[in-house]
Design a protein around this motif. Structure first.
Motif, mmCIF file in Angstrom:
data_model
loop_
_atom_site.group_PDB
_atom_site.id
_atom_site.type_symbol
_atom_site.label_atom_id
_atom_site.label_comp_id
_atom_site.label_asym_id
_atom_site.label_seq_id
_atom_site.Cartn_x
_atom_site.Cartn_y
_atom_site.Cartn_z
ATOM 1 N N ASN A 16 0.813 -1.212 0.000
ATOM 2 C CA ASN A 16 0.000 0.000 0.000
ATOM 3 C C ASN A 16 0.850 1.268 0.000
ATOM 4 O O ASN A 16 0.366 2.353 -0.277
ATOM 5 C CB ASN A 16 -0.930 0.021 1.224
ATOM 6 N N GLN A 35 4.126 2.212 -5.452
ATOM 7 C CA GLN A 35 3.486 1.947 -6.744
ATOM 8 C C GLN A 35 4.380 1.071 -7.609
ATOM 9 O O GLN A 35 5.604 1.215 -7.614
ATOM 10 C CB GLN A 35 3.217 3.267 -7.473
ATOM 11 N N HIS A 47 -1.632 0.952 -7.450
ATOM 12 C CA HIS A 47 -2.492 2.095 -7.145
ATOM 13 C C HIS A 47 -3.019 2.712 -8.430
ATOM 14 O O HIS A 47 -2.352 2.710 -9.459
ATOM 15 C CB HIS A 47 -1.702 3.172 -6.391
ATOM 16 N N SER A 53 -6.188 -1.005 -11.842
ATOM 17 C CA SER A 53 -5.303 -1.113 -10.676
ATOM 18 C C SER A 53 -5.823 -2.124 -9.668
ATOM 19 O O SER A 53 -7.024 -2.411 -9.596
ATOM 20 C CB SER A 53 -5.164 0.266 -10.000
ATOM 21 N N LEU A 61 -5.603 -1.721 -6.325
ATOM 22 C CA LEU A 61 -6.336 -0.906 -5.367
ATOM 23 C C LEU A 61 -7.151 0.102 -6.144
ATOM 24 O O LEU A 61 -6.615 0.914 -6.894
ATOM 25 C CB LEU A 61 -5.362 -0.166 -4.430
ATOM 26 N N ASP A 103 -9.375 3.306 -7.291
ATOM 27 C CA ASP A 103 -9.306 4.746 -7.001
ATOM 28 C C ASP A 103 -10.359 5.127 -5.964
ATOM 29 O O ASP A 103 -11.445 4.576 -5.937
ATOM 30 C CB ASP A 103 -9.532 5.550 -8.275
#
Length: 325
Positions: free
Chosen positions: A280, A283, A301, A321, A323, A325
């Motif tokens: 987390n 990137q 990300h 991605s 995760l 947005d």
């Protein structure tokens, strides 16, 4: 089976074969595996000036190798891009050190790392590939080789980058910023009119990195990998995570196993996520292209994108991605 039914069945099968033959003989018929979407140039991030340069060359009949080199040189010359080439952000000691690699369709590769004072490391990497028996030169050796081959020595630290570095020195907080300035390393793949692929990757690395640090960008198989039988891939983001997974090589091998470029990029990112509990905090993004010119991309990300030049049209596409947005 009765003789009459057998004849009917055989006749129907024969008609089917005949019809199929006629369809395949039609010059307008193209099975999906024969569809080609090239010449095409694709690059990490919204570097449309770079892909436009490469793409226009491709449509003039230039080879994939020449096009990809000239394409990434656009960003190496862009003083507003503080993550690539001239004007790149320095390390924590104030040194601008550049990394780059290049691969041709024959599987040959050249690379330079920790290169100072040379604005176009990708061209030095190509010289390493073509003029030496080696793949990688680093540091003073790379600089010496560049100067011997006619490259101009210059100060790469711009006033803007120096000012930002001195401001950083006040706190000396070392924390990579996700999607810094919405751009990062440029990795590019080109597929020319002959269906041959080449790739290049170039960067100044993480801003304010430790002196001597080298990331994934100049590492063949990590920041870039091209197999002209299968396709190619290139990476951006936190180089250490890409290096530990040999990410670009992994993407190409997944395509070799039958995955699409999109599926391969997704699998490579998910493997990095699975191996790094702190995913987390950084990137990683991949782009990939197969031999038909199909393109895929994926990142951890949101915010990553890729530029593409195809048939005179320049586009920027947002990547899916892990995760949301």
């Amino acid at each position: 089976m009765k003789r009459r039914n057998f004849i009917k069945t055989a006749g129907a099968a024969g008609l089917g074969i005949t019809a199929a033959s006629r369809i395949m003989a039609n010059p307008l018929f193209k099975p999906s595996y024969m569809t080609k979407n090239y010449p095409v140039a694709v690059a990490t991030w919204n570097f449309q000036n770079a892909t436009r340069k490469a793409g226009e060359l491709l449509y003039q009949g230039t080879s994939a190798l020449d096009a990809v080199e000239q394409g990434v040189r656009v960003e190496e010359s862009n003083l507003k891009n503080t993550t690539v080439g001239d004007g790149g952000a320095p390390d924590r000691d104030g040194n601008v050190t550049l990394d780059a690699c290049i691969m041709n369709p024959e599987g040959n590769a050249g690379s330079v790392a920790y290169l100072k004072h040379i604005a176009h490391p990708v061209s030095v990497a190509r010289k390493v590939m073509e003029e030496t028996p080696h793949v990688m030169l680093v540091g003073e050796g790379a600089l010496q080789f560049a100067l011997q081959n006619g490259f101009e020595k210059k100060d790469l630290l711009t006033k803007e980058s120096e000012k930002a570095w001195k401001e950083w020195l006040k706190e000396k907080e070392y924390k990579p910023i996700i999607n810094i300035e919405n751009h990062d390393t440029i990795g590019m793949l080109c597929l020319d009119e002959n269906g041959d692929m080449a790739g290049a990757c170039t960067t100044s690395g993480l801003a304010y990195k430790m002196n001597g640090r080298v990331g994934d960008s100049p590492i063949i198989g990590a920041g870039l990998f091209v197999d002209n039988e299968i396709g190619g891939a290139t990476a951006t983001g936190m180089g250490e995570a890409v290096m530990k997974s040999v990410g670009s090589f992994l993407v190409v091998e997944l395509m070799r196993q039958g995955k699409s470029p999109q599926q391969a990029c997704e699998e490579a990112v998910k493997r990095i996520v699975g191996k790094n509990s702190n995913y987390n905090d950084f990137q990683v993004g991949f782009i990939a292209m197969n031999k038909q010119g199909d393109i895929g991309s994926y990142c951890i990300h949101g915010g990553f994108s890729y530029a593409k030049y195809y048939k005179g049209e320049s586009t920027n596409t947002k990547s899916d991605s892990f995760l949301r947005d």
